[in-house]
Design an enzyme around this catalytic site. Sequence first.
Site, PDB file in Angstrom:
ATOM      1  N   ASP A  94       9.252  19.178 -35.695  1.00 52.67           N
ATOM      2  CA  ASP A  94      10.703  19.126 -35.926  1.00 52.67           C
ATOM      3  C   ASP A  94      11.015  18.356 -37.220  1.00 52.67           C
ATOM      4  OD1 ASP A  94      13.284  19.726 -35.201  1.00 52.67           O
ATOM      5  OD2 ASP A  94      13.368  18.424 -33.446  1.00 52.67           O
ATOM      6  N   HIS A  95      12.304  18.106 -37.449  1.00 55.28           N
ATOM      7  CA  HIS A  95      12.801  17.456 -38.683  1.00 55.28           C
ATOM      8  C   HIS A  95      11.815  16.524 -39.402  1.00 55.28           C
ATOM      9  CE1 HIS A  95      17.044  18.554 -37.931  1.00 55.28           C
ATOM     10  NE2 HIS A  95      16.667  18.508 -36.667  1.00 55.28           N
ATOM     11  N   GLU A 143      20.112  12.071 -33.732  1.00 59.06           N
ATOM     12  CA  GLU A 143      18.853  12.377 -33.067  1.00 59.06           C
ATOM     13  C   GLU A 143      17.709  11.728 -33.809  1.00 59.06           C
ATOM     14  OE1 GLU A 143      17.032  16.397 -31.242  1.00 59.06           O
ATOM     15  OE2 GLU A 143      16.826  16.275 -33.405  1.00 59.06           O
ATOM     16  N   HIS A 201      23.550  17.472 -32.869  1.00 64.80           N
ATOM     17  CA  HIS A 201      22.520  16.931 -31.978  1.00 64.80           C
ATOM     18  C   HIS A 201      23.213  16.054 -30.935  1.00 64.80           C
ATOM     19  CE1 HIS A 201      19.608  17.344 -35.564  1.00 64.80           C
ATOM     20  NE2 HIS A 201      19.226  18.222 -34.667  1.00 64.80           N
ATOM     21  N   HIS A 217      20.060  24.444 -34.177  1.00 66.55           N
ATOM     22  CA  HIS A 217      19.750  23.065 -33.759  1.00 66.55           C
ATOM     23  C   HIS A 217      20.881  22.535 -32.893  1.00 66.55           C
ATOM     24  CE1 HIS A 217      16.236  21.598 -36.245  1.00 66.55           C
ATOM     25  NE2 HIS A 217      16.349  22.879 -36.556  1.00 66.55           N
ATOM     26  N   ASN A 235      17.026  25.012 -30.455  1.00 64.36           N
ATOM     27  CA  ASN A 235      16.435  23.732 -30.090  1.00 64.36           C
ATOM     28  C   ASN A 235      17.207  23.093 -28.947  1.00 64.36           C
ATOM     29  OD1 ASN A 235      14.863  24.279 -32.282  1.00 64.36           O
ATOM     30  ND2 ASN A 235      15.371  22.412 -33.399  1.00 64.36           N
TER      31      ASN A 235
END
Length: 377
Positions: free
Chosen positions: A125-126, A198, A242, A280, A302
């Site tokens: 992820d990110h 997040e 998020h 997301h 996600n």
Amino acid sequence: MVNESIFVICTTYFNYYKPIIYNTMSLVLSYSQARKVFDDAKANQYALPAVNVIGTNSVNASLEAANTVNSPIIIQFSNSGASFFAGKSRDNKTQQASITGAVAGAKYIHEVSDLYGMPVLLNTDHAAKKLLPWVDGMIEKGEEFFKVYGRPLFTSHMLDFSEEPLLENIEISKRYLEKLTKLDMYLEIELGVTGGEEDGVDNTGVESSKLYTQPEDVAYAYEELMKISDHFVVAASFGNVHGVYKPGNVNLEPVILKNSQDFIQQKFKTKSNPVDFVFHGGSGSDPKAIQEAIGYGVVKMNIDTDIQWAIWDGIHKYYNKNKDFLQSQLGNPTGADSPNKKYYDPRVWLREGETSIRERLVQAFEELNGTNRLIKV
Ligand SMILES: [Zn+2]
């Protein structure tokens, strides 16, 4: 006698090399295989959930959910989820714990995936600019893995350079796309900012225009990345955040995605919905908005916050139901000396967290129109 010793040598040889043999059974997909899944998703109007995992409990529950609905699943490690997998106590200054945790988790998934029988798209992820050493470390391990097994260790890594100017975002992304293409992996990029908070990144105060990606930006990214390869997906912002907030706080505008798709189709004379979009911040989203987004080329959604809640909710309900048996090792309503072992055995209450994850993920598959989507890759 001679035959017998040859037999002994052969079995020893076989057993010694067994760790290599397991990988032929791994159901972790390469990009070429994932491409078929995404094409099928677009053709049949569905998406797959991508769940952030932090340990074997959440991995197993995710695989169990995939098996329950008979569909492929996307499993991913965030930077801090990966370090947690390796152990919260470990120093992570050089990203060592996040690299080791993600690699160990990936190898674990390669090993167990066959037990559950469903294909796995294995992502990370990110990764903002400061987390590039994490991505570099995983790519290095991925190259070693590819040399031995001829297949990628991960299906995809994500770069999130949405805080940087667009040109820099795409320039760096192109460099990584080149590396991942060689490993038959894909790259996930981010354009525009996902709101909310997040994994230690707080975007709750970001001005709202940045929360909606512009078609020109997506077209620029598409044109530049296509010069390298088509191994990429795009996380675009259409008001998604998020985290989970009270209804009315989040204004999803999936039409933003359609505008980008139409713009690119006209500019580059492509087929319809040329871009593979990632949604997301799927937790807490309205099922109607999810369906609309899928119509505009979203293939991956996600889901993290709702899974965090699910594991806690499962354990919390178990506790409330069995409270009187969970206060001491001995002593409950059936007698002062009655043992409580079978109630506090961690396999019992952790399992409640797992089944709760499975149930929430099955719901996600249903909302994404993603059940019974097993295809031959
Ligand atoms: Zn995200």
